[in-house]
Design a protein around this motif. Structure first.
Motif, PDB file in Angstrom:
ATOM      1  N   PRO A  66       0.774  -1.099   0.212  1.00  0.00           N
ATOM      2  CA  PRO A  66       0.222  -0.471   0.008  1.00  0.00           C
ATOM      3  C   PRO A  66       0.939   1.002  -0.079  1.00  0.00           C
ATOM      4  N   LEU A  67       0.581   2.542  -0.556  1.00  0.00           N
ATOM      5  CA  LEU A  67       0.876   3.891  -0.524  1.00  0.00           C
ATOM      6  C   LEU A  67       0.790   4.334   0.818  1.00  0.00           C
ATOM      7  N   VAL A  68       2.019   4.406   1.055  1.00  0.00           N
ATOM      8  CA  VAL A  68       2.062   5.718   2.350  1.00  0.00           C
ATOM      9  C   VAL A  68       1.614   6.659   2.351  1.00  0.00           C
ATOM     10  N   LEU A  69       0.897   7.358   3.999  1.00  0.00           N
ATOM     11  CA  LEU A  69       1.108   9.139   3.429  1.00  0.00           C
ATOM     12  C   LEU A  69       2.628   9.622   4.650  1.00  0.00           C
ATOM     13  N   ASP A  91      -1.099   3.665 -13.312  1.00  0.00           N
ATOM     14  CA  ASP A  91      -0.115   4.373 -11.878  1.00  0.00           C
ATOM     15  C   ASP A  91      -0.617   2.931 -11.087  1.00  0.00           C
ATOM     16  N   LEU A  92      -1.145   1.954 -11.500  1.00  0.00           N
ATOM     17  CA  LEU A  92      -2.029   0.553 -11.161  1.00  0.00           C
ATOM     18  C   LEU A  92      -0.720  -0.274 -11.742  1.00  0.00           C
ATOM     19  N   HIS A  93       0.002  -0.373 -12.331  1.00  0.00           N
ATOM     20  CA  HIS A  93       1.282  -0.608 -13.160  1.00  0.00           C
ATOM     21  C   HIS A  93       2.265  -0.546 -12.394  1.00  0.00           C
ATOM     22  N   MET A  94       2.272   0.610 -12.442  1.00  0.00           N
ATOM     23  CA  MET A  94       3.614   1.211 -11.325  1.00  0.00           C
ATOM     24  C   MET A  94       3.675   0.857 -10.549  1.00  0.00           C
ATOM     25  N   ALA A  95       2.382   0.661  -9.174  1.00  0.00           N
ATOM     26  CA  ALA A  95       2.288   0.728  -7.711  1.00  0.00           C
ATOM     27  C   ALA A  95       2.559  -1.418  -7.549  1.00  0.00           C
ATOM     28  N   LYS A  96       2.585  -1.624  -8.593  1.00  0.00           N
ATOM     29  CA  LYS A  96       3.218  -3.668  -8.646  1.00  0.00           C
ATOM     30  C   LYS A  96       4.129  -3.798  -9.501  1.00  0.00           C
ATOM     31  N   GLY A  97       4.729  -2.344  -9.807  1.00  0.00           N
ATOM     32  CA  GLY A  97       6.195  -2.925 -10.385  1.00  0.00           C
ATOM     33  C   GLY A  97       6.131  -3.432 -11.538  1.00  0.00           C
ATOM     34  N   GLU A  98       5.283  -3.390 -12.350  1.00  0.00           N
ATOM     35  CA  GLU A  98       5.293  -3.492 -13.893  1.00  0.00           C
ATOM     36  C   GLU A  98       5.967  -2.682 -15.046  1.00  0.00           C
ATOM     37  N   ASP A  99       5.968  -1.175 -14.402  1.00  0.00           N
ATOM     38  CA  ASP A  99       6.313  -0.328 -15.450  1.00  0.00           C
ATOM     39  C   ASP A  99       8.329  -0.289 -15.073  1.00  0.00           C
ATOM     40  N   PRO A 100       9.359  -0.155 -15.537  1.00  0.00           N
ATOM     41  CA  PRO A 100      10.524  -0.850 -16.158  1.00  0.00           C
ATOM     42  C   PRO A 100      11.102   0.948 -15.339  1.00  0.00           C
ATOM     43  N   ILE A 111     -17.490  10.737 -17.239  1.00  0.00           N
ATOM     44  CA  ILE A 111     -16.412   9.421 -17.400  1.00  0.00           C
ATOM     45  C   ILE A 111     -15.978   9.968 -15.944  1.00  0.00           C
ATOM     46  N   VAL A 112     -15.338  10.796 -14.541  1.00  0.00           N
ATOM     47  CA  VAL A 112     -15.173  10.559 -13.230  1.00  0.00           C
ATOM     48  C   VAL A 112     -16.118   9.920 -12.011  1.00  0.00           C
ATOM     49  N   THR A 113     -16.336   8.690 -12.512  1.00  0.00           N
ATOM     50  CA  THR A 113     -17.654   7.714 -11.723  1.00  0.00           C
ATOM     51  C   THR A 113     -16.917   8.121  -9.542  1.00  0.00           C
ATOM     52  N   HIS A 114     -15.979   8.346  -9.595  1.00  0.00           N
ATOM     53  CA  HIS A 114     -15.695   8.227  -8.295  1.00  0.00           C
ATOM     54  C   HIS A 114     -14.571   9.344  -7.911  1.00  0.00           C
ATOM     55  N   ARG A 115     -14.771   9.835  -6.704  1.00  0.00           N
ATOM     56  CA  ARG A 115     -14.319  11.389  -6.383  1.00  0.00           C
ATOM     57  C   ARG A 115     -13.321  11.244  -5.115  1.00  0.00           C
ATOM     58  N   LEU A 116     -12.074  10.960  -4.537  1.00  0.00           N
ATOM     59  CA  LEU A 116     -11.544  10.477  -3.260  1.00  0.00           C
ATOM     60  C   LEU A 116     -10.835  11.328  -2.500  1.00  0.00           C
ATOM     61  N   PRO A 117     -11.089  10.694  -1.293  1.00  0.00           N
ATOM     62  CA  PRO A 117      -9.888  12.426  -0.500  1.00  0.00           C
ATOM     63  C   PRO A 117      -8.227  11.347  -1.309  1.00  0.00           C
ATOM     64  N   LEU A 118      -7.215  12.604  -0.512  1.00  0.00           N
ATOM     65  CA  LEU A 118      -5.814  12.233  -0.430  1.00  0.00           C
ATOM     66  C   LEU A 118      -5.207  10.485  -0.100  1.00  0.00           C
ATOM     67  N   SER A 119      -5.960  10.992   1.534  1.00  0.00           N
ATOM     68  CA  SER A 119      -5.923   9.417   2.151  1.00  0.00           C
ATOM     69  C   SER A 119      -6.559   8.199   1.252  1.00  0.00           C
ATOM     70  N   GLN A 120      -7.625   8.236   0.531  1.00  0.00           N
ATOM     71  CA  GLN A 120      -7.915   6.821  -0.514  1.00  0.00           C
ATOM     72  C   GLN A 120      -7.187   6.459  -1.102  1.00  0.00           C
ATOM     73  N   ALA A 121      -6.113   7.547  -1.396  1.00  0.00           N
ATOM     74  CA  ALA A 121      -5.670   6.719  -2.479  1.00  0.00           C
ATOM     75  C   ALA A 121      -5.525   5.368  -2.844  1.00  0.00           C
ATOM     76  N   ASN A 122      -5.206   4.518  -1.991  1.00  0.00           N
ATOM     77  CA  ASN A 122      -5.133   2.866  -1.715  1.00  0.00           C
ATOM     78  C   ASN A 122      -6.662   2.469  -2.239  1.00  0.00           C
ATOM     79  N   GLU A 123      -7.553   2.699  -2.147  1.00  0.00           N
ATOM     80  CA  GLU A 123      -8.950   2.395  -2.061  1.00  0.00           C
ATOM     81  C   GLU A 123      -9.520   3.371  -3.865  1.00  0.00           C
ATOM     82  N   ALA A 124      -8.730   4.119  -3.641  1.00  0.00           N
ATOM     83  CA  ALA A 124      -8.905   4.656  -5.377  1.00  0.00           C
ATOM     84  C   ALA A 124      -7.644   3.523  -6.704  1.00  0.00           C
TER      85      ALA A 124
END
Length: 362
Positions: free
Chosen positions: A14-17, A43-52, A333-346
């Motif tokens: 998970p990302l860390v605040l 961003d999801l690919h990067m979080a998983k280490g899939e982007d070199p 197109i933007v179906t969800h709006r979340l605060p910064l602290s919920q970036a992992n949920e995003a």
């Protein structure tokens, strides 16, 4: 002053605040307070280490819209307008060297091998640290290309920075007018829906969307698609017959892969007409190789295959202009709006394909 930011410290964790001191600005730099940040599939690919390209630690986020807080010097935007405190701006996510073959000779700056990208290959361990949009504040280097934006809902504009600019790059590479042409788009994510709006705006006579999400297909329809095909309800053979039947048994003039999946090409080659064009816009990370029938799919059909890698300042300007003309579509197109602290949920919403587009709002 301090800024909170969500940091990727380990892949597949998970990302860390974290709290960062806002540094003294480099010469010519701008401090921006984020108004909205887009959460991209990349961003999801990067979080998983899939982007070199991804270093650790890093503040993710390459889609940002912000308000100018401080400027160290003078700066003008891409239209020559002086930037001042309080302005709403968007920026080109990439910074090129302006000194290599691709920047100077071939005039393809998006291919610059020295290209630096906010939230993608700039680590937060390096000064000035705040170099990604999953943050309350960002520092933009002097070399950053900036555009003043209208004060519409900022979440409408986040897609311009990545998928929107990439879509406009694709259409910029089409040498003939779209008038009387049939365009098939594979994938109804933000990139695909943006391609629908662009194709319709540029005069395509028919726009056909293929996707596996009924919710996304409905949005594509509202965005201007004439025909939508759900690949879970209509198999590949039936889809091919449908597209052939409405194109005089020829196939589509232009097929655009916007799914992010290399396997989509196996169908796409069958949908494009002889002498047509196939554009690959969505594959952004290394994937498995796919089998290719070179004779039947390429040579016999004499098709033009066009890879589309990122974008440049011209395409950002075009994307912002398109959104400003159709804000109601891009707000949907933007179906969800979340605060910064919920970036992992995003990121989880993107992975589960629950959301079409998630925006972090401040």
């Amino acid at each position: 002053m301090k800024s909170r930011a969500m940091v990727l410290e380990k892949f597949n964790h998970p990302l860390v605040l974290r709290n960062f001191d806002i540094p003294n600005l480099p010469e010519g730099a701008i401090l921006v307070k984020l108004l909205a940040s887009g959460v991209c599939g990349s961003d999801l690919h990067m979080a998983k280490g899939e982007d070199p390209r991804t270093p650790l630690p890093i503040i993710l986020g390459h889609e940002g819209v912000g308000q100018v807080v401080q400027i160290n010097g003078e700066k003008c935007d891409l239209n020559g307008k002086k930037i001042k405190t309080g302005d709403w701006i968007i920026w080109n996510r990439g910074i090129v060297c302006n000194n290599c073959f691709w920047c100077k000779v071939s005039r393809q700056p998006y291919l610059c091998p020295n290209r630096k990208v906010y939230g993608i290959n700039l680590s937060c361990k390096d000064y000035p640290y705040l170099l990604g949009a999953y943050s309350e504040y960002m520092v933009l280097f002097r070399e950053t290309e900036i555009l003043k934006i209208p004060q519409i809902d900022p979440v409408c504009l986040v897609t311009a920075a990545c998928s929107g600019a990439t879509a406009m790059h694709a259409f910029d590479l089409i040498s003939e007018p779209l008038l009387s042409k049939t365009v098939v788009i594979q994938g109804a994510g933000p990139l695909g829906v943006f391609c629908v709006v662009a194709a319709r705006t540029l005069g395509a006579s028919q726009v056909i969307m293929i996707s596996g999400s009924q919710q996304r297909l409905e949005l594509a329809k509202k965005a201007g698609a004439d025909i939508v095909l759900n690949r879970h309800d209509i198999n590949e053979e039936e889809r091919t017959k449908k597209i052939l039947s409405i194109t005089g048994n020829r196939g589509a003039d232009i097929v655009i892969e916007a799914s992010g999946n290399s396997k989509a090409l196996l169908e796409g080659f069958r949908l494009v007409r002889r002498g047509g064009m196939y554009m690959i816009t969505g594959v952004a990370v290394p994937q498995e190789s796919i089998p290719l029938d070179v004779y039947h799919d390429l040579v016999f059909k004499n098709i033009h295959i066009q890879g589309v890698w990122v974008s440049d300042a011209k395409h950002l300007v075009q994307a912002v202009d398109l959104i400003a003309k159709h804000p109601e579509i891009f707000e949907r197109i933007v179906t969800h709006r979340l605060p910064l602290s919920q970036a992992n949920e995003a990121l989880k919403l993107i992975e589960e394909r629950t959301a079409l587009k998630v925006a972090i709002t401040f």
